[in-house]
Each structure stands twice: as C-alpha cells, then as structure tokens.
Design a protein around this motif. Sequence first.
Motif, PDB file in Angstrom:
ATOM      1  N   ARG A 102       0.837  -1.203   0.000  1.00  0.00           N
ATOM      2  CA  ARG A 102       0.000   0.000   0.000  1.00  0.00           C
ATOM      3  C   ARG A 102       0.874   1.256   0.000  1.00  0.00           C
ATOM      4  NH1 ARG A 102      -4.989  -1.794  -1.552  1.00  0.00           N
ATOM      5  NH2 ARG A 102      -5.764  -3.432  -0.158  1.00  0.00           N
ATOM      6  N   SER A 103       1.978   1.209   0.730  1.00  0.00           N
ATOM      7  CA  SER A 103       2.907   2.335   0.735  1.00  0.00           C
ATOM      8  C   SER A 103       3.453   2.585  -0.664  1.00  0.00           C
ATOM      9  CB  SER A 103       4.055   2.062   1.708  1.00  0.00           C
ATOM     10  OG  SER A 103       5.073   3.032   1.600  1.00  0.00           O
ATOM     11  N   ALA A 104       3.770   1.507  -1.380  1.00  0.00           N
ATOM     12  CA  ALA A 104       4.294   1.641  -2.740  1.00  0.00           C
ATOM     13  C   ALA A 104       3.232   2.174  -3.699  1.00  0.00           C
ATOM     14  CB  ALA A 104       4.817   0.294  -3.221  1.00  0.00           C
ATOM     15  N   LEU A 105       2.044   1.614  -3.643  1.00  0.00           N
ATOM     16  CA  LEU A 105       0.981   2.005  -4.575  1.00  0.00           C
ATOM     17  C   LEU A 105       0.460   3.413  -4.318  1.00  0.00           C
ATOM     18  CD1 LEU A 105      -1.027  -1.351  -4.721  1.00  0.00           C
ATOM     19  CD2 LEU A 105       0.403  -0.364  -6.538  1.00  0.00           C
ATOM     20  N   SER A 106       0.690   3.942  -3.132  1.00  0.00           N
ATOM     21  CA  SER A 106       0.197   5.283  -2.795  1.00  0.00           C
ATOM     22  C   SER A 106       1.112   6.393  -3.288  1.00  0.00           C
ATOM     23  CB  SER A 106       0.030   5.408  -1.276  1.00  0.00           C
ATOM     24  OG  SER A 106       1.297   5.413  -0.632  1.00  0.00           O
TER      25      SER A 106
END
Length: 471
Positions: A244-248
């Motif tokens: 989620r950190s990457a996709l955000s």
Amino acid sequence: MDNKITCFYSIKNTNNIEKQFQISGKKITVTGFENLMETRTVRLIAETVKTDYTLIYTGFSLIELGEYALERMLGVVESTGAGLLYTDCFKIKDGIRNPHPHIDYKEGSLRDDFDFGSVLLYRTDILKKAVSQMQENYRFAALYDLRLKVSLLAPIIRLPEILYTEHELDIRTSGEKQFDYVDQKNREVQIEMEQVCTAHLKEIKAWLPPKFTTVDISGNDFPVESTIVIPVRNREKTIEDAVRSALSQQTSFLFNVIVVDNHSNDKTTEILQKISAEDHRLIHLIPERSDLGIGGCWNTAIMHPLCGKFAIQLDSDDLYIDEHVIARMVAAFYEQQCIMLIGSYQMVNFHLEEIPPGLIDHREWTSDNGRNNALRINGLGAPRAFYTPVLREIKMPNVSYGEDYATALAISRKYLIGRIYDPLYLCRRWEENSDASLNVKQLNEYNAYKDMLRTIELNARKKDCADETNA
C-alpha cells in the motif's frame, strides 16, 4: 617461554591483568598504557619492547588464559611466521560460558571492527617494522593502522582453538550493534578509520580516483519510468503495509510494483492476490525456481519485461516515509546523473515509533572517496535504486544477505552512486528481521561472506588500476 613476551594492556582495565598473564610460573613482562588506540602509545610499545613477541590485550574484562595457551600461540607463530596471531575463545554471558569462534582473516577483511578477539600476539620484529611505517598520528585508529601495515609484511593467522575465556561486556543483540559505525557520536573515530583505509588502498594500488563512466539515462524504451521491487517470503504481518505504501506514491510518470513472492506458505500470497486484483499496477510474481534468495528474487524482477527504467527497493517489512519518495528518487537520478542511488532511512519499531539510533543517513559518503570507504564499512544504506539496464548487466548474487552490498561495490567500481540524505524510508526493527539477533555462527557466516566480497572487489580494482597504469 621465559622473557619471550611482553604484554600491553589498557590501565582502564582494573581486573588485575598482571596476575592473569603471569601464569604457569613463567615470567611475562606486563605493562599498562592509558590508551592503546593512540598512535603515540603504539610507537611507545615499539620503542620499549625488548622481547621477541608482543601481546596486546584490548579487552576490559576478566580474562583466564587456557593451560599452556601462550606456549601454544608462540609455537604456531614460530612455525608459520605469522606477523599477528589470534585465536578463538570462550565468552561468559549471563553466567554461561559459550564458545566464541572468530573467522579467518582475508585480504578483504578491511573492516575496522573485524573481530580478532582481545588477545593479539605479534612478532615484535614485524610490529616494529610496521610501526616505523606509520606516518600519521591517530587518536582512535592506531591499532587499525598497525593491523593493515602488518598484513603487508607477514601473514595474519587465526588459530581455531579456544585458548582463553573472558566476560562478554557488550550484551546488545547483533541488530543493535550493527549501526555503531554510522552513529554520529562515533564520527571522529570513523573519519580516522577512513583515512587509514584510504592510505592502505593507495599503498596496495586498489584506490580508485573519482572518475566515472558516464551513461545516457535519457532513453524512453521502457514500459514505465520506475518499478518498485519487493522480494517477500512469509510476511503476512507487514506485506500489505509495504505494498500500500508503494501504490500510494504520487508521480507525474507511470510506475508499477513488482512483488516477487518467494513461495510463501502463510497468508502472504493470498494478500497479494487480493491487492493485485484491485490494482493492475501490482505485478505479483511467483518464481518457477525454488532456490532463490533475495538477490535471485531481485533478478527475477529486473529481468521481467514490465520492469521500468529505474528499479527502486522496498523491503517487505518497511514503508516509504511519504507519497513522494519515488518521484524524488527518479528526479535525483537525472539531477545527479548517477547509475545507482541510495537514500536514508528512519529506524522505527513495529508500531512505527522512532527508535535509536534514529536517522541512518550514511553521511560518511563522499563523491570523491565513498566508493573506496565502502570497502571498510558493512553497508551503504537504503532505500536503494538502480538504472535497470546496468543492473540487468551486473545482476545480484543469489543470496539473502549482502546481495545489495555486493551489487553496490560492483557498480561503484565503474559508475557514480548518488545520494539523498533526507529520510525516505521507515525501517522496521522487530523480531522477524533477518539480522535482528544473530548468533555467533550466523554472524560469522555473514561477515566472512562480506569479507570475501571485499576480497573479490579488491582484486578487481587492483586489476583496473594496473590496466590504467599500463594503458
């Protein structure tokens, strides 16, 4: 053995060292100094010692020599011609005595914190010759300087026998100790250590000047501008946070996330399948091979046709510090015209609360000497990012420890490594980190591997320097 050895120790050690080293009815001269780490002390040792052998005890705890230990050490030095001999030992921790083996010394054992133990036996003639070549005056790095100079004069040999027992004073875990070299409290020490290592590399003709091969990174023949690479195995507690950190991330360019799921057998795969169904930017790969380490997972990601121009690291435990990290890193590639880029990270616990030592920014790095000093330290920082075509050419070794260090050394030999000193990354320290609490066997295996990497790199750099000289 009578009158063959003079023992030197720090008078800060109040544990009756004279008694400990005057054993078996044998007379050994024992002399204390205020600080063994200063060059002036090492010079005084060389000037005053009259015996054939010089023993320097670097410890501060009670020590018990094994029966006939010094006789055994002398015999091995006389048989091998070693300039410096060290042995294994017992360590007493929490009242329990356990074996503490060390590792063999290699040409690439350039770490200033190489663990010799605390009993170092030198041939005095070699010690005196080495000291005569010590030109600089150091407050902290004298024994490191001495060791490197001895290594050019005679073999440094480990005797894999337990010949003494001492108390373990530093009871921290391996995960707590490993950041000492970037602690700002130790900055003066590190500056001196770098000076010693740099002089040694110049002496053996392995020092590289700040001249780099340039590469045009402006091409656009990639499916996306950047790819975040996450190798993972059995991280059901943290993988969703990482992804989620990457996709955000917020960018003006296209990016994707490649997660190489190394045959997880917990809920990791299920979590990744769920997220990839929601967001097409997540590419969930399960390798056909079952023999991959972290480096092998990285190779799977970068060789994938959907990998972007820049491959940016995110560990499966960790998080980017905000939504602008990869935008900053991609911009830095173009600004610094580098082939590899390394950021800085904040140490946090599992709940993302800051813990000591806080920010790890590796400010010891300089564009002029960073790639040389990299041979002295155990890591270069994170997050790491690569220009994918060069990484595809070099590839990472298929291991799960030191793969990033090996790759950075190989890249730095030829190409410029860029830096960002602001925190980009929250590095979680918790019980499931692979290096959180290593036993001595695991720690030795890891350190021996990195020493081998340095040995390989030293030989490559010597060859490059010789080719440059002969060109």
